[in-house]
Design an enzyme around this catalytic site. Structure first.
Site, short mmCIF file in Angstrom:
data_model
loop_
_atom_site.label_atom_id
_atom_site.label_comp_id
_atom_site.label_asym_id
_atom_site.label_seq_id
_atom_site.Cartn_x
_atom_site.Cartn_y
_atom_site.Cartn_z
N ARG A 1 -7.41 -0.21 -6.73
CA ARG A 1 -7.65 0.87 -5.76
C ARG A 1 -7.87 2.16 -6.56
O ARG A 1 -7.16 2.42 -7.52
CB ARG A 1 -6.49 1.02 -4.77
CG ARG A 1 -6.31 -0.24 -3.89
CD ARG A 1 -5.42 0.03 -2.69
NE ARG A 1 -6.07 0.90 -1.72
CZ ARG A 1 -5.44 1.46 -0.68
NH1 ARG A 1 -4.14 1.24 -0.51
NH2 ARG A 1 -6.08 2.23 0.17
N ASN B 1 -5.25 12.58 0.58
CA ASN B 1 -4.39 11.73 1.42
C ASN B 1 -5.28 10.98 2.40
O ASN B 1 -6.50 11.18 2.43
CB ASN B 1 -3.33 12.57 2.14
CG ASN B 1 -2.23 11.71 2.75
OD1 ASN B 1 -1.74 10.78 2.11
ND2 ASN B 1 -1.84 11.99 3.98
N LYS B 2 -4.66 10.14 3.19
CA LYS B 2 -5.39 9.29 4.14
C LYS B 2 -6.39 10.10 4.95
O LYS B 2 -6.12 11.22 5.36
CB LYS B 2 -4.37 8.61 5.06
CG LYS B 2 -4.92 7.65 6.06
CD LYS B 2 -5.83 6.59 5.47
CE LYS B 2 -5.19 5.84 4.33
NZ LYS B 2 -6.15 4.97 3.59
N ASP C 1 -1.78 10.84 -2.03
CA ASP C 1 -2.14 9.84 -3.04
C ASP C 1 -2.47 10.46 -4.38
O ASP C 1 -2.45 9.79 -5.41
CB ASP C 1 -3.32 9.00 -2.55
CG ASP C 1 -2.90 8.19 -1.34
OD1 ASP C 1 -2.92 8.75 -0.22
OD2 ASP C 1 -2.50 7.03 -1.52
N ARG D 1 0.87 -1.18 0.00
CA ARG D 1 0.00 0.00 0.00
C ARG D 1 0.91 1.23 0.00
O ARG D 1 2.13 1.13 0.07
CB ARG D 1 -1.02 -0.01 1.15
CG ARG D 1 -0.65 -0.65 2.43
CD ARG D 1 0.39 0.06 3.27
NE ARG D 1 0.14 1.48 3.44
CZ ARG D 1 1.04 2.37 3.71
NH1 ARG D 1 2.31 2.02 3.85
NH2 ARG D 1 0.76 3.64 3.83
N GLY D 2 0.28 2.41 -0.07
CA GLY D 2 1.06 3.62 -0.26
C GLY D 2 1.14 3.90 -1.75
O GLY D 2 1.39 3.00 -2.56
N ALA D 3 0.89 5.16 -2.10
CA ALA D 3 0.70 5.50 -3.52
C ALA D 3 1.86 5.08 -4.43
O ALA D 3 1.65 4.36 -5.43
CB ALA D 3 0.41 6.99 -3.64
N GLN E 1 -2.12 2.74 10.07
CA GLN E 1 -0.83 2.73 9.37
C GLN E 1 0.24 3.51 10.14
O GLN E 1 1.43 3.23 10.02
CB GLN E 1 -0.97 3.34 7.97
CG GLN E 1 -1.75 2.50 6.98
CD GLN E 1 -3.20 2.93 6.90
OE1 GLN E 1 -3.79 3.37 7.89
NE2 GLN E 1 -3.80 2.80 5.73
O1 MRU Z 1 -4.49 3.40 2.19
P1 MRU Z 1 -3.00 3.56 2.13
O2 MRU Z 1 -2.30 3.00 3.32
O3 MRU Z 1 -2.44 3.06 0.83
O4 MRU Z 1 -2.81 5.13 2.17
C1 MRU Z 1 -1.52 5.66 2.09
C2 MRU Z 1 -1.48 7.11 2.28
O5 MRU Z 1 -2.48 7.78 2.42
C3 MRU Z 1 -0.14 7.75 2.19
O6 MRU Z 1 -0.06 8.88 3.00
C4 MRU Z 1 0.08 8.17 0.73
O7 MRU Z 1 -0.05 7.05 -0.10
C5 MRU Z 1 1.39 8.76 0.52
S1 MRU Z 1 2.61 7.50 0.48
C6 MRU Z 1 4.12 8.03 0.14
#
Ligand code: MRU
Length: 364
Positions: free
Chosen positions: A91, A254-255, A244, A54-56, A203
């Protein structure tokens, strides 16, 4: 970055067979470091959907390797298009996924089927290596902010608040929001991180705390609702978060919960920076609130918590009243006006179209 002295990336080609794909299963962290071997397109799609990766930036790189596995199985144009569509649907919010798939398709479509496997592995490796280089550059450009804050405090400890996990686990290596922190730490700047737990999936508590701890960076996990209080009391020098998707106009997805932190930072005049590689910019849209698709995830992420019991076995418990309905939007959008600026691989800029174009004029 290292776990117990061993350097890792978050996705890599298996050293033994030279073709299968290894990941660190992030649904198991911080309780165990599992490195499953993925051999099929379906397994990669599953890993992205279930957030084993996970993470963009990382889901973009993982999708690129998913296309490598797809081409090994069937290198026809029809299979290529189907694989791209399957991975693209895993996603919805992070634009890096679309970016990486489109880049792979642009490389593979003109190639003869017999050339596609080699070309796919080559392009996926380029995407992964570029992400590492870009995140390192983000680290250098962001470290200057932490160094300036340290100087303003006469060399005192700099307190940075971050949300979710935008560290090396969210990218191929280094991270985005955490890269400046790692660089500052390595340059001997005293830095301490307030880690938002980041409900519902934690996270921050599970991943950011894990990686900062493994790297020896001072940090404190806080409940998501604590950030505004800390800012009011002068206990946060700056906030740095990842993203993201950033629109052309500078709005930031973002999250979930990032927007509330930006509002609190604005009220307390705490600088609120967003760190991103250029693969996170969606040049096709301007208005983030209207145009960024927000992922809605399972109710169980809100109703349940999982962790180890006294004997180390994992247990899942219910934390909400039985039968209560649940909503679980996974991301929110922070308007550009609440963002102090962006930290990118090409430097820092204001959170606006003009700011972004000053660094990336090729998108004018
Ligand atoms: O749902 P996730 O855990 O994939 O969400 C991740 C985030 O929101 C991060 O802050 C974002 O992807 C930036 S990662 C460098």
């Amino acid at each position: 970055m290292k776990i117990d002295g061993t350097p890792y990336r978050t996705v890599w080609v298996d050293e033994t067979d030279g073709w299968s794909v290894r990941i660190i299963d992030q649904t198991k962290l911080p309780w165990s470091v599992d490195k499953p071997r993925l051999t099929t397109l379906a397994q990669v799609a599953h890993a992205i959907r279930t957030m084993q990766v996970r993470g963009a930036p990382l889901i973009g790189a993982a999708a690129a390797y998913g296309l490598c596995l797809a081409m090994r199985a069937d290198a026809t144009t029809a299979a290529l298009e189907q694989a791209g569509a399957l991975l693209g649907a895993t996603r919805p919010t992070a634009v890096n996924l679309r970016w990486a798939i489109e880049r792979m398709l642009a490389r593979l479509r003109p190639a003869a089927p017999a050339q596609r496997v080699a070309a796919a592995y080559d392009e996926a490796a380029r995407i992964a290596d570029e992400d590492v280089a870009q995140c390192a550059a983000i680290g250098r450009h962001g470290m200057a902010l932490i160094a300036a804050a340290a100087e303003a405090k006469g060399g005192g400890r700099v307190d940075v608040l971050t949300h979710c996990n935008a560290g090396w686990l969210a990218t191929v290596d280094w991270g985005t929001a955490l890269a400046p922190i790692y660089m500052a730490h390595e340059h001997g700047i005293a830095v301490h991180v307030w880690v938002d737990e980041t409900r519902p999936r934690n996270q921050g508590a599970a991943l950011t705390a894990f990686e900062l701890g493994k790297h020896g960076v001072a940090h404190t996990v806080i409940a998501d609702n604590a950030g505004g209080h800390l800012m009011q009391h002068g206990m946060v020098d700056l906030a740095i978060v990842g993203t993201d998707r950033v629109t052309r106009g500078g709005d930031v997805a973002n999250k979930i919960g990032t927007y509330l932190k930006a509002l609190a930072a604005h009220d307390s005049a705490v600088p609120f920076w967003v760190a991103l590689p250029s693969s996170t910019i969606d040049w096709r849209i301007r208005d983030g609130i209207a145009e960024i698709p927000i992922e809605q995830r399972a109710a169980a992420e809100v109703t349940q918590l999982t962790g180890p019991t006294a004997d180390g076995t994992l247990a899942t418990v219910q934390v909400t009243a039985p039968g209560s309905p649940v909503a679980n939007p996974a991301f929110d959008v922070t308007p550009a006006r609440l963002v102090t600026g962006f930290i990118t691989e090409r430097g820092r800029c204001p959170a606006s179209e003009a700011g972004l174009l000053s660094l990336f004029p090729e998108f004018a």
